[in-house]
Design a protein around this motif. Structure first.
Motif, short mmCIF file in Angstrom:
data_model
loop_
_atom_site.label_atom_id
_atom_site.label_comp_id
_atom_site.label_asym_id
_atom_site.label_seq_id
_atom_site.Cartn_x
_atom_site.Cartn_y
_atom_site.Cartn_z
N UNK A 91 0.84 -1.20 0.00
CA UNK A 91 0.00 0.00 0.00
C UNK A 91 0.87 1.25 0.00
N UNK A 92 1.91 1.26 0.81
CA UNK A 92 2.79 2.42 0.88
C UNK A 92 3.45 2.69 -0.46
N UNK A 93 3.87 1.64 -1.14
CA UNK A 93 4.50 1.82 -2.45
C UNK A 93 3.56 2.49 -3.42
N UNK A 94 2.30 2.09 -3.41
CA UNK A 94 1.34 2.68 -4.34
C UNK A 94 1.08 4.15 -4.00
N UNK A 95 0.99 4.48 -2.72
CA UNK A 95 0.82 5.87 -2.32
C UNK A 95 2.00 6.72 -2.79
N UNK A 96 3.21 6.20 -2.64
CA UNK A 96 4.39 6.93 -3.07
C UNK A 96 4.42 7.11 -4.59
N UNK A 97 4.15 6.04 -5.31
CA UNK A 97 4.18 6.12 -6.78
C UNK A 97 3.11 7.06 -7.30
N UNK A 98 1.94 7.04 -6.66
CA UNK A 98 0.86 7.92 -7.09
C UNK A 98 1.18 9.39 -6.85
N UNK A 99 2.13 9.66 -5.97
CA UNK A 99 2.50 11.05 -5.66
C UNK A 99 3.52 11.62 -6.64
N UNK A 100 4.02 10.79 -7.54
CA UNK A 100 5.01 11.23 -8.53
C UNK A 100 4.29 11.70 -9.79
N UNK A 101 4.71 12.83 -10.31
CA UNK A 101 4.10 13.39 -11.54
C UNK A 101 4.85 12.83 -12.74
N UNK A 102 4.34 11.74 -13.29
CA UNK A 102 4.98 11.11 -14.44
C UNK A 102 4.57 11.82 -15.73
N UNK A 103 5.53 11.98 -16.64
CA UNK A 103 5.27 12.53 -17.97
C UNK A 103 5.53 11.46 -19.02
N UNK A 104 5.06 11.70 -20.22
CA UNK A 104 5.31 10.75 -21.30
C UNK A 104 6.81 10.53 -21.47
#
Length: 389
Positions: A91-104
């Motif tokens: 769960x923590x990993x997903x919260x962290x990844x979701x907080x990153x602003x990924x670009x193409x």
């Protein structure tokens, strides 16, 4: 054959702190942990408070959780305003990844030692670059060189194990994290095994770090924490909407309305117990037990001890070719050992021969490893993929 190693002494009173089935040799503390009796008692008392007056309990939950979080932060050397309770490392990993602003065009760098569900979650957000780390790489420097060589201008995030689950070695070292930061890479560290096992679990200053408390921190299941650097906290979104959203991280992430918070509230008791037992003494004992078990298994023909990080309470060995090369084969061997031998170990799959991991904990005894070493050849013979007898 090398001389038999000297068994470590029994940890005084260690076994009496747990309610484990005595007929089973629990040599796999690293997977799910075990909750000491004082922590079980603390959670039971909290559950009684909840059932005695639910309104009072749930209205007090945000403050109670914040107080428990502050106690955990003190043990871990963390900023309590940058730490949030979560259910587990995935769960923590997903919260962290979701907080990153990924670009193409952005990519996530992972290794082939990463935990399956964590890596799968990353793959939903951006393309992965997977670094192949030979389990027999000799040291942290070799691991660091492999990972840095795979970084490209497209590498947005490096998602790395702090301590690898199958091979029980440190990957996300402070030096590696610093070099990744110098290259502009956001670092997310899976510290599932770090709390309680490492004296300084947050060393290295990752952008995001998370760890389970229910393994080596003696907390109830469902207890983990996510630590976030100040620059990223405003972007960590709560997994569900709640009345605490306006508080932001960490309070909004922690509050799940009518849920069972007693595990989190009892979690500080686990690290308090570790402190009373003397963390250095516990770590030295557990590391010595894991080393003893590994040394015994290494005397079995075909088993090779893997390079390890000193001071850890887990050790891993490679199994002979043809054994546990797939997930299905690894599960079959693990369950056979559990059913016939009443011993819990981790068997992990790997091409060319899987591996076995043993752990040391204060409830373990030297004779448990001795019995496994004496009988394991019989199990390997039955699971050799048809290459042996």
């Amino acid at each position: 054959m090398t001389a038999a190693p000297t068994p470590p002494a029994v940890f005084p009173g260690g076994a009496a702190l747990f309610r484990l089935t005595p007929e089973v040799a629990h040599l796999n503390h690293g997977s799910f942990g075990a909750v000491p009796l004082p922590v079980q008692d603390a959670q039971t008392a909290l559950q009684q408070q909840l059932h005695a007056d639910p309104d009072a309990f749930f209205l007090a939950v945000p403050g109670l959780v914040a107080a428990a979080r502050a106690r955990i932060a003190d043990h871990l050397g963390a900023d309590p305003d940058g730490l949030a309770f979560v259910s587990n490392a995935t769960e923590a990993a997903q919260l962290a990844l979701n907080a990153v602003d990924f670009a193409d065009g952005d990519e996530i760098l992972v290794t082939d030692h990463g935990y399956g569900t964590v890596v799968a979650g990353a793959a939903r957000l951006a393309p992965l670059t997977t670094v192949a780390l030979d389990p027999e790489l000799p040291d942290e420097a070799a691991v660091r060189e492999r990972i840095l060589a795979a970084v490209t201008p497209r590498t947005k995030v490096a998602l790395l194990d702090h301590i690898s689950s199958p091979t029980a070695r440190i990957i996300a070292s402070p030096q590696l994290l610093a070099e990744l930061a110098d290259r502009g890479v956001t670092t997310i560290v899976d510290g599932a095994h770090a709390p309680g096992m490492l004296a300084e679990p947050l060393a290295g200053q990752a952008d995001f770090w998370f760890g389970n408390l229910h393994k080596w921190g003696y907390a109830p299941p469902g207890s983990a924490v996510l630590a976030v650097a100040p620059a990223h906290r405003a972007r960590v979104a709560a997994p569900v909407r709640s009345w605490e959203d306006h508080h932001g991280f960490p309070r909004a992430v922690e509050y799940r309305a009518t849920a069972d918070y007693t595990g989190w509230l009892a979690a500080p008791e686990g690290l308090d117990l570790l402190a009373r037992l003397d963390p250095a003494k516990v770590r030295a004992h557990n590391s010595a037990l894991a080393a003893y078990g590994s040394a015994l298994l290494a005397r079995i023909p075909g088993l090779r001890p893997l390079p390890h990080s000193e001071g850890l309470a887990m050790r891993a060995l490679r199994l002979p070719p043809g054994i546990a090369e797939t997930r299905e084969a690894a599960v079959a061997l693990r369950e056979d050992i559990a059913a016939r031998h009443r011993t819990r170990v981790l068997i992990w799959p790997w091409p060319g021969g899987g591996g076995i991991r043993v752990c040391g904990q204060i409830y373990n005894r030297a004779e448990e490893y001795e019995r496994l070493a004496a009988d394991l050849p019989e199990f390997l013979a039955r699971h050799d993929g048809g290459r042996g007898a």
